[in-house]
Motif scaffolding. Structure first.
Motif, PDB file in Angstrom:
ATOM      1  N   ASN A 181       2.937  -0.875  -9.854  1.00 24.66           N
ATOM      2  CA  ASN A 181       2.291   0.262  -8.902  1.00 24.66           C
ATOM      3  C   ASN A 181       1.795  -0.170  -7.813  1.00 24.66           C
ATOM      4  OD1 ASN A 181       2.850   1.834 -11.453  1.00 24.66           O
ATOM      5  ND2 ASN A 181       0.848   1.223 -12.176  1.00 24.66           N
ATOM      6  N   ILE A 182       1.423   0.836  -6.953  1.00 31.77           N
ATOM      7  CA  ILE A 182       1.078   0.354  -5.482  1.00 31.77           C
ATOM      8  C   ILE A 182      -0.341   1.051  -5.037  1.00 31.77           C
ATOM      9  CG2 ILE A 182       3.559   0.111  -4.599  1.00 31.77           C
ATOM     10  CD1 ILE A 182       3.345   2.713  -2.930  1.00 31.77           C
ATOM     11  N   LEU A 183      -0.934   0.489  -3.993  1.00 34.28           N
ATOM     12  CA  LEU A 183      -1.983   1.192  -3.260  1.00 34.28           C
ATOM     13  C   LEU A 183      -1.368   1.376  -1.996  1.00 34.28           C
ATOM     14  CD1 LEU A 183      -5.034   1.599  -2.989  1.00 34.28           C
ATOM     15  CD2 LEU A 183      -5.294  -0.332  -2.107  1.00 34.28           C
ATOM     16  N   LEU A 184      -1.368   2.827  -1.510  1.00 33.39           N
ATOM     17  CA  LEU A 184      -0.969   3.451  -0.178  1.00 33.39           C
ATOM     18  C   LEU A 184      -2.205   3.509   0.782  1.00 33.39           C
ATOM     19  CD1 LEU A 184       2.281   5.026   0.324  1.00 33.39           C
ATOM     20  CD2 LEU A 184       0.064   5.978   1.290  1.00 33.39           C
ATOM     21  N   GLU A 185      -1.972   3.294   1.786  1.00 29.31           N
ATOM     22  CA  GLU A 185      -3.002   3.485   2.670  1.00 29.31           C
ATOM     23  C   GLU A 185      -2.222   4.041   4.049  1.00 29.31           C
ATOM     24  OE1 GLU A 185      -6.932   1.323   3.336  1.00 29.31           O
ATOM     25  OE2 GLU A 185      -5.492  -0.357   2.041  1.00 29.31           O
ATOM     26  N   VAL A 186      -2.838   5.029   4.610  1.00 34.92           N
ATOM     27  CA  VAL A 186      -2.461   5.620   5.802  1.00 34.92           C
ATOM     28  C   VAL A 186      -3.554   5.458   6.887  1.00 34.92           C
ATOM     29  CG1 VAL A 186      -0.663   7.179   4.982  1.00 34.92           C
ATOM     30  CG2 VAL A 186      -3.095   8.014   5.071  1.00 34.92           C
ATOM     31  N   GLY A 231      -7.067  17.098  11.122  1.00 33.27           N
ATOM     32  CA  GLY A 231      -6.347  15.823  10.803  1.00 33.27           C
ATOM     33  C   GLY A 231      -7.007  14.917  10.001  1.00 33.27           C
ATOM     34  N   LEU A 232      -6.521  13.532  10.162  1.00 30.62           N
ATOM     35  CA  LEU A 232      -7.010  12.678   9.143  1.00 30.62           C
ATOM     36  C   LEU A 232      -7.028  11.099   9.738  1.00 30.62           C
ATOM     37  CD1 LEU A 232      -7.429  11.775   5.864  1.00 30.62           C
ATOM     38  CD2 LEU A 232      -4.848  11.316   5.743  1.00 30.62           C
ATOM     39  N   HIS A 233      -8.103  10.433   9.461  1.00 32.23           N
ATOM     40  CA  HIS A 233      -8.479   9.270   9.976  1.00 32.23           C
ATOM     41  C   HIS A 233      -7.925   8.115   9.078  1.00 32.23           C
ATOM     42  CE1 HIS A 233     -10.661  10.147  13.514  1.00 32.23           C
ATOM     43  NE2 HIS A 233     -11.828  10.853  12.852  1.00 32.23           N
ATOM     44  N   HIS A 234      -8.408   8.220   7.803  1.00 35.17           N
ATOM     45  CA  HIS A 234      -7.703   7.246   6.711  1.00 35.17           C
ATOM     46  C   HIS A 234      -7.811   7.945   5.484  1.00 35.17           C
ATOM     47  CE1 HIS A 234      -8.869   4.157   3.924  1.00 35.17           C
ATOM     48  NE2 HIS A 234      -7.929   3.429   4.357  1.00 35.17           N
ATOM     49  N   ALA A 235      -6.698   7.492   4.569  1.00 37.04           N
ATOM     50  CA  ALA A 235      -6.743   7.861   3.364  1.00 37.04           C
ATOM     51  C   ALA A 235      -6.091   6.633   2.448  1.00 37.04           C
ATOM     52  CB  ALA A 235      -5.856   9.275   3.042  1.00 37.04           C
ATOM     53  N   ALA A 236      -6.605   6.410   1.075  1.00 34.97           N
ATOM     54  CA  ALA A 236      -5.940   5.499   0.028  1.00 34.97           C
ATOM     55  C   ALA A 236      -5.947   6.290  -1.051  1.00 34.97           C
ATOM     56  CB  ALA A 236      -6.894   4.332   0.184  1.00 34.97           C
ATOM     57  N   VAL A 237      -4.440   5.851  -1.595  1.00 35.00           N
ATOM     58  CA  VAL A 237      -4.148   6.568  -2.866  1.00 35.00           C
ATOM     59  C   VAL A 237      -3.512   5.491  -3.668  1.00 35.00           C
ATOM     60  CG1 VAL A 237      -3.728   8.657  -1.847  1.00 35.00           C
ATOM     61  CG2 VAL A 237      -1.882   7.331  -1.968  1.00 35.00           C
ATOM     62  N   ARG A 238      -3.538   5.571  -4.936  1.00 40.74           N
ATOM     63  CA  ARG A 238      -2.969   4.803  -5.971  1.00 40.74           C
ATOM     64  C   ARG A 238      -1.575   5.446  -6.672  1.00 40.74           C
ATOM     65  NH1 ARG A 238      -2.836   4.245 -11.471  1.00 40.74           N
ATOM     66  NH2 ARG A 238      -2.261   2.085 -12.199  1.00 40.74           N
ATOM     67  N   ILE A 239      -0.491   5.129  -6.538  1.00 41.60           N
ATOM     68  CA  ILE A 239       0.586   5.584  -6.861  1.00 41.60           C
ATOM     69  C   ILE A 239       1.236   4.908  -8.024  1.00 41.60           C
ATOM     70  CG2 ILE A 239       3.132   6.702  -6.400  1.00 41.60           C
ATOM     71  CD1 ILE A 239       2.091   6.677  -3.556  1.00 41.60           C
ATOM     72  N   ALA A 240       1.451   5.519  -9.078  1.00 42.21           N
ATOM     73  CA  ALA A 240       1.914   4.789 -10.443  1.00 42.21           C
ATOM     74  C   ALA A 240       3.176   5.610 -10.933  1.00 42.21           C
ATOM     75  CB  ALA A 240       0.878   4.713 -11.341  1.00 42.21           C
ATOM     76  N   GLY A 241       4.115   4.688 -11.336  1.00 42.46           N
ATOM     77  CA  GLY A 241       5.449   5.220 -12.077  1.00 42.46           C
ATOM     78  C   GLY A 241       6.509   4.269 -12.051  1.00 42.46           C
ATOM     79  N   ASP A 242       7.763   4.529 -12.204  1.00 42.77           N
ATOM     80  CA  ASP A 242       8.779   3.653 -12.421  1.00 42.77           C
ATOM     81  C   ASP A 242       9.178   3.138 -10.994  1.00 42.77           C
ATOM     82  OD1 ASP A 242       8.756   4.307 -15.204  1.00 42.77           O
ATOM     83  OD2 ASP A 242      10.385   5.797 -14.821  1.00 42.77           O
ATOM     84  N   ASN A 243       9.356   1.689 -10.976  1.00 44.30           N
ATOM     85  CA  ASN A 243       9.770   1.146  -9.700  1.00 44.30           C
ATOM     86  C   ASN A 243       9.300   1.467  -8.481  1.00 44.30           C
ATOM     87  OD1 ASN A 243      11.361  -0.794 -11.119  1.00 44.30           O
ATOM     88  ND2 ASN A 243      13.036   0.601 -11.492  1.00 44.30           N
TER      89      ASN A 243
END
Length: 444
Positions: A181-186, A231-243
Motif C-alpha cells: 500500500n502507499i502513502l500519497l501526498e500532493v 484550492g489545495l495546499h497539501h493533502a496526504a492519503v493512504r491508498i490500499a489495494g492490490d498492487n
C-alpha cells in the motif's frame, strides 16, 4: 504503380498489422522474429474510434526481445538453468547447497518454460514455411491448402510475438514492494502568478481519488490543508489495494500545468500561466521495517487550522512529530481526536523514514546511470498538463493524450498512461539487469 496492401488482425497479440504486398513470406517471417530486412514491412496501425487520440509506439516488449544484449542474456540464463538442472541430479550435494540450487532453479523455471514454448513455436513455423516454399516450387494448384498454410503461418507468427513478450516480462526483475500500500501526498508548488498551483493541486488530488475508486482501492484521508478559492495546499492519503505501489510508484514527481487563469487581467489578455505541484509516493512499510525509538521523537500538539467558524478546532488535537536524528517531520490534523492524529502521524513518519532508507540504498547503485538516462527523482518535471491545447504529455516516454477533463477524472485515460510508463520502466529495469549480468563476470 499502386502496391496492394493486406490488413490482418492477429488473434494472439490482438493488434492490427500492416502487411505489404509482394514477398508475403518475408514479411510474416519478420513478424515471427526471423532476421531479415523486411522488418520495415511491419508497423502498428492506430485504432481510430471515439476515444481520445494518443501517440502510439513502434517498439513493445515483444520487439524488445530482438536486441542482441537481451538475447545474449537469455542464452546465459538458459545455460545456467541447464547447469543447475544437471547439478540437482547429483546425489552427493549437501542440504544447504541443494536448497540454494532449488531456489535458483525455481526462479529460472518460468523463463525456461516460456523459452521452450518459443523454440517449439519457431520449429512449427519453420515446418509451415517449408511446406509453403515446397508448394510454390512445385506450382501446386491446391489454392485452399496454400491459404490454410498461410493462415497457420500468420497465427504461429503472432503466437511467437506474444510468447516473446511474456518472456521479456518474465525477465524483468520483481520489485518486492509492488504489492505494498502507499502513502500519497500532493503539494502545491510555485507559479508565475495567480493561484493556479493550488487549483491544479486540488484537481490532481481529485484525479488520484477517482483512480482509486476506478480500481476499487481504499482511499483514506490523512491530512487536508485547503487553500483559498477552493484550492489545495497539501493533502496526504493512504491508498490500499492490490498492487497499488506497482501502479502508482512512477507518478511521484513534479507535475507542470499551463493554463489561462479564469479571472483577472491574464484571463482578459489570454496570457498563459505556468505552475507546478508535486506528487509524493511512499510505500507503506511493515511494522518491523522501521523501528522508532520514543527518545528520538519530539511530539508537538497545536490547534488545527481551518477556514474559520465551526471549522476551527478549540482543542490542541493536531499533532506534529519530529524525528530528531534525521529532522524528518510528519503532522496530522484531520481528526478531532489527538490520539487518532498521533497514530496517523506515526504512520506517515514511518513511511518517510523508510523512503529515506531506500533512497540511500539505491543512490550508489544508480549514480552512474543517472548521468546518462536521467532519474525518477521527485524533483524532476515528469508531466505537463497544457489546458490551452487540451494535451497531457509525459516527458519520460513522450506519451501524449488529449481531453484533459477526461484524463483528470482518473479513469481509463490515466490507466493507459500509467501502463505505458510502467512498460517503459520495465524495459529500463531489464536493461539494467542485463548490464549487471554482463559486468559481473568481469569484476570477479
Amino acid at each position: 504503380m499502386l502496391v496492394a496492401r493486406c490488413l490482418r488482425l492477429c488473434p494472439f497479440c490482438s493488434s492490427r498489422v500492416v502487411h505489404s504486398g509482394g514477398d508475403r513470406r518475408a514479411a510474416w517471417r519478420t513478424l515471427a522474429g526471423h532476421t531479415g530486412a523486411a522488418r520495415r514491412h511491419v508497423t502498428r496501425v492506430q485504432h481510430w474510434g471515439t476515444g481520445a487520440p494518443r501517440r502510439l509506439y513502434r517498439s513493445d516488449l515483444g520487439h524488445f526481445y530482438g536486441t542482441e544484449s537481451v538475447q545474449r542474456h537469455v542464452r546465459q540464463l538458459m545455460e545456467e538453468f541447464g547447469d543447475i538442472s544437471e547439478m540437482l541430479q547429483r546425489s552427493h550435494l549437501s542440504e544447504s547447497d541443494r536448497k540454494v540450487l532449488l531456489k535458483k532453479h525455481a526462479e529460472l523455471l518460468p523463463v525456461a518454460d516460456v523459452f521452450e514454448s518459443i523454440e517449439q513455436a519457431l520449429k512449427d513455423l519453420g515446418e509451415v514455411t517449408s511446406l509453403l516454399r515446397g508448394s510454390a516450387a512445385t506450382k501446386d494448384e491446391d489454392g485452399e491448402l496454400t491459404q490454410l498454410l498461410k493462415e497457420e503461418e500468420e497465427q504461429i507468427s503472432c503466437r511467437v510475438m506474444a510468447l516473446r513478450k511474456d518472456l521479456v516480462k518474465a525477465l524483468v526483475p520483481i520489485d518486492p514492494l509492488d504489492s505494498s500500500n502507499i502513502l500519497l501526498e500532493v503539494v502545491s508548488g510555485r507559479t508565475t502568478g495567480g493561484d493556479i498551483c493550488q487549483q491544479f493541486t486540488k484537481e490532481m488530488f481529485d484525479m488520484y481519488q477517482g483512480f482509486a475508486f476506478y480500481n476499487n482501492w481504499d482511499f483514506e484521508l490523512l491530512n487536508y490543508t485547503p487553500a483559498e478559492y477552493g484550492g489545495l495546499h497539501h493533502a496526504a492519503v493512504r491508498i490500499a489495494g492490490d498492487n497499488v505501489y506497482r501502479h502508482l510508484k512512477h507518478e511521484g514527481g513534479t507535475h507542470r500545468v499551463q493554463r489561462i487563469p479564469e479571472v483577472g487581467l491574464s484571463s482578459r489578455m489570454q496570457r498563459i500561466h505556468t505552475g507546478t505541484m508535486t506528487v509524493i509516493i511512499l510505500p507503506q512499510p511493515a511494522e518491523f521495517d522501521v523501528v522508532l525509538d520514543p527518545k528520538d521523537l519530539r511530539i508537538d500538539t497545536f490547534r488545527s487550522r481551518g477556514a474559520g467558524g465551526q471549522s476551527v478546532n478549540t482543542t490542541d488535537s493536531a499533532v506534529r512529530i519530529v524525528h530528531l536524528p534525521t529532522g524528518t517531520t510528519a503532522e496530522c490534523q484531520q481528526s478531532r481526536s489527538q490520539l487518532q492524529n498521533r497514530d496517523t502521524a506515526i504512520r506517515m513518519l514511518r513511511a518517510r523514514l523508510y523512503q529515506g532508507i531506500m533512497g540511500k540504498e539505491t543512490k550508489q547503485r544508480d549514480v552512474a546511470r543517472k548521468q546518462q538516462v536521467g532519474t525518477r527523482s521527485q524533483s524532476e518535471r515528469i508531466r505537463t498538463y497544457n489546458f490551452s491545447q487540451d494535451r497531457v504529455t509525459d516527458h519520460r516516454t513522450g506519451y501524449v493524450t488529449r481531453d484533459i477533463k477526461e484524463f483528470t477524472r482518473g479513469g481509463e485515460a490515466l490507466r493507459d498512461l500509467i501502463r505505458h510508463v510502467l512498460e517503459h520502466a520495465e524495459k529500463e529495469a531489464l536493461l539494467e539487469a542485463v548490464r549487471r549480468k554482463s559486468v559481473k563476470p568481469e569484476s570477479v
